[in-house]
Design a protein around this motif. Sequence first.
Motif, short mmCIF file in Angstrom:
data_model
loop_
_atom_site.label_atom_id
_atom_site.label_comp_id
_atom_site.label_asym_id
_atom_site.label_seq_id
_atom_site.Cartn_x
_atom_site.Cartn_y
_atom_site.Cartn_z
N LYS A 96 77.29 -4.26 20.75
CA LYS A 96 76.04 -4.38 20.63
C LYS A 96 75.33 -2.98 20.88
O LYS A 96 75.04 -2.82 21.92
N PRO A 145 80.19 -8.33 23.00
CA PRO A 145 80.43 -10.14 23.30
C PRO A 145 81.90 -10.57 23.40
O PRO A 145 82.62 -10.05 22.68
N THR A 170 81.79 -6.76 29.03
CA THR A 170 81.26 -8.10 28.58
C THR A 170 79.99 -8.36 29.49
O THR A 170 80.20 -8.21 30.70
N ASP A 171 79.16 -9.00 29.18
CA ASP A 171 79.01 -9.43 27.52
C ASP A 171 77.62 -8.27 27.14
O ASP A 171 77.10 -8.31 26.12
#
Lengths: 292, 421, 280
Positions: free
Chosen positions: B357, B125, B120-121
Amino acid sequence: MEHIYKHKKKIIYLGILPAFLLYLGFVIIPIFISARYSLVEWNGFSPPSFVGLENYAEMFGNNIFWRSLKNNMVVVLASVLGQVPIGFLLALLVNQKIKGRHFFRTIIFMPVVISAVIISLVWSMVYNYNFGLLNNILSFVGLESWVQNWLSNPDIAMFSVAAVIIWQFVGLYFIIFLAALQTVPDEILEAAKIDGAQGWKRTLYITIPLVKDSILAAIVLCISGSLKTFALIYVMTNGGPSHATEVMAIHMYDNTFNGMKFGYGSAVSIFIVVFGIVLVTIVRKLFAKFEN
Amino acid sequence: MINKKNSLIIFIVLIVGILFTSSVMAQETVELEMWHAWTGQDAFASEVLLPKIEEFQKQNPNIKLKIQVIPNDSYRTKLRTQAAGGQIPDIMQTYPGSEVQPLVEAGLLMDLEGIIDYWTDDLIPRDSLSAYTFNDKVYAIPAKVNYTHFAFYNKDMLKEVGYTVWPETYKEFKVMADKLKAKNIVPISLGNKAKWVLQSIYISTIGDRLTGIDYLEDVLAGERKFTDPAFIKALDVIKELADEGYFNKDANSLNDMEMRQAFYQKRAAIFFGGAWDIGGVIETAKEENMNVGIATFPQIEGEVAPKALSGVTGSAFSIRSGLSEAQKEAAIKFLKFFYSEETYVDLLRTGSFVPAKVDLPADISPQFQEVINLVNEHQIGPVYDAVLPINLIQTINNGLQSLTTGEMTSEELAQQMQDNL
Amino acid sequence: MNNKIKKIDKFKKIATYAILIFFALINIYPIFWMVMNSFKTENQISINSFSLPESFMLSNYTKAWNAVSLGRSFMNSFIVAGISVLITVAIGSLAAYFISRFEFPGKKLIYSFFIFGLLVPIHGTLVPIFILMRNIGLVNTRVSLILPYVAFNLPLTIFILSSFMKSLPKAVEEAAIVDGAGYLRIFWSIILPMSRPALATVGILNFVYNWNEFSFALVLINDNKLMTLPLSLSLFSGQFSTDYGMQMAGLSMALVPIIAIYLLMEDQLVKGMSAGAVKG
């Protein structure tokens, strides 16, 4: 005669001992431990807490439990009234000197050994509403009005499932009776033939009394087996739709391992055992009365 | 010649030798028992997760993973039985929400707070970990996001009744379904024998849209109720689908394979499934020359959270609490290796959604790209069985069956759920 | 008169065959269906599971065999199921012999005690047995399966054997006792041979039960090397999809030994008293 027996009591007890010990250790003790669990609330992970008879109170207040008991009685009745007579009839038929009896003896037993997964897949297709064999046959012979949603209609799903259970375990009683029939000496049957005792009369008056112990055994097995019935229903309907085919063992399994209520599940287990003892005792009493 | 004395000496030498080498080995080799449920039928497991585990073992010969694969259906039974007996593996797959919660509450899992910054992050997330977060501590790291709701429809069959595009609204959808019915086509293929289908795939998304995505949390916190009209309305949608005969009549006795089979055999025009179905549908459609479209449930009047799409993170590993330092170190090393950027990119390639991500690889299939675009139009909402406590999951699973068989009304089910809360 | 009997006989014969063939057909069909589908690809099954296979492709068999090390599981199942059956039948028949042929204090109690076991649902004992095995350090060994398999099969074994032995005529062994033969000799050389049909019955039933047993194996075995067949066969279903072709192939293979055992025992099943050591 009797005094000889009495002298060797020790041997008798020693002979029973190995079976007794193993059975005690791995059936009786575990079920007693389970009885202890039935008095606690426990999710299996956190420490259990004692709740007395609360699990039993919850069980008897639970509509789904009562429904599972009712469903289970359908299985018991269907099995006793279906499997035992059909198994007996088939055993009588292949005990004759007929062509292909080897083949029939094998094939009649087969459903007992086929995996529940396969049985469930095949019978689900037979029962399928749209293209299932059963509805097709009914339409074909002009009985459209009998066409049913065999497994999805909660009013009849239990009976549809019970029919498959009968079919699956006929073979078990079949071989028990087949073995029993071997104790009926051919001479007796032959003698009866000469005396003119024909067909079913011969069966009724001579054969059945000779194998009555096995018949009682079969009924007791049938009741106990039906009260524990699990695997086939579990894969075939998962107890659904909306609990319509949930039997006690599924109710117990579902609550224990899916609902993580080990205490409640154990209470159901204990009920199955106690209820079974009551049923079996009644049957044995009835049988004894019948004999007199 | 070997006499007694000699053999005794040889014996002692041997023993000392064995003890010596094994004590040296023990210092170097760490053994970890690992359980997971990836039997290898699903592409994400056979193409990414399982090879990753193998690769880790090759790269780390001194960390010995003792792996047990237990099929999903039996995984809980085995884990719960052994846990009841006071034994759990060192690294284990855990399921989100109320499934993993009791393990956390019993203190059986190690919290990952000390190392969570690794993910993280920047890569993951913190929000994506919520299904495994209890008292602000994270207990597992997920590999995937399973969206539990997609509509797969046969474009040709829809065209037959005059629809070249997926209906925008639920009202239109019903008109279309009636037209399909009139042509003797089953509108929706459903296989709800296993009971989770109507719950995970249907009510999760429909409910999220009508009640809002915070609804379940609010109910669990006592701020709202299951008897809330919005929730009853969501149940009514399912009841309506059943009552209007849009499902095949034997929906409650078919499994999900039979559900897809009816769709492939063109006995039904639509089926609702999860992200796990996407790969299979695309492949079968290609082989069978079927024209398949992918969408989500049409808009229902009175939606609070339009375009909500139920989804939950999954394929997560947890670590047992109480490991030795060496084991802990090895287990953490494994997690860092396993949940890497590379893993997430590879998962995207197999048609899985990920909670991380990462940039989309250039070589993903155009069909999957379309689905990704579709998902991007939506906001993620909760899946009921990842949020509700276990007894309520059982209530709603069984209740939805009763709803479709007419044994229960929406109000009764809502009331029952409220009572069981 | 003679004609009438002949007619009845002919009718009986036709009826017999009609019933038997009817049962044979519905019993064969599931096996036939399973074997047919084991020759198909995943796609062919999902599109139509009723059709005949296009060719007898064996790839499902080889894939299934290798994917989950079926060879090893076959071996494990043979060892566990075989040893359990031998122990159960050995100690069970001995107990049944004494219970059915002798009077002694506590006999009824012991008999009822054994029958009680018929009613115990195995899922209710999973957790206790796991804890028991863990305490005696047997988890993850073959013995941990053999012990409950034997114990859970004993009630059925003793029940069937004793009800069979009870129905054997008393005269035979009375004569032997007068001859001075010991209990165990009577058991070994008279009662056991006469009980062959029932022994075959319990042998088959025990083997079937052990061969297919899943729950104990699931919770008591943690080592892939010790996995029994039902565990391995369950590995063909994933969370979201099942490899039906491989599953059918695996299940078909698993059926072969059990049919072989049945055929082997079946002969004994009908070799009644007339073929036994004592006639009449």
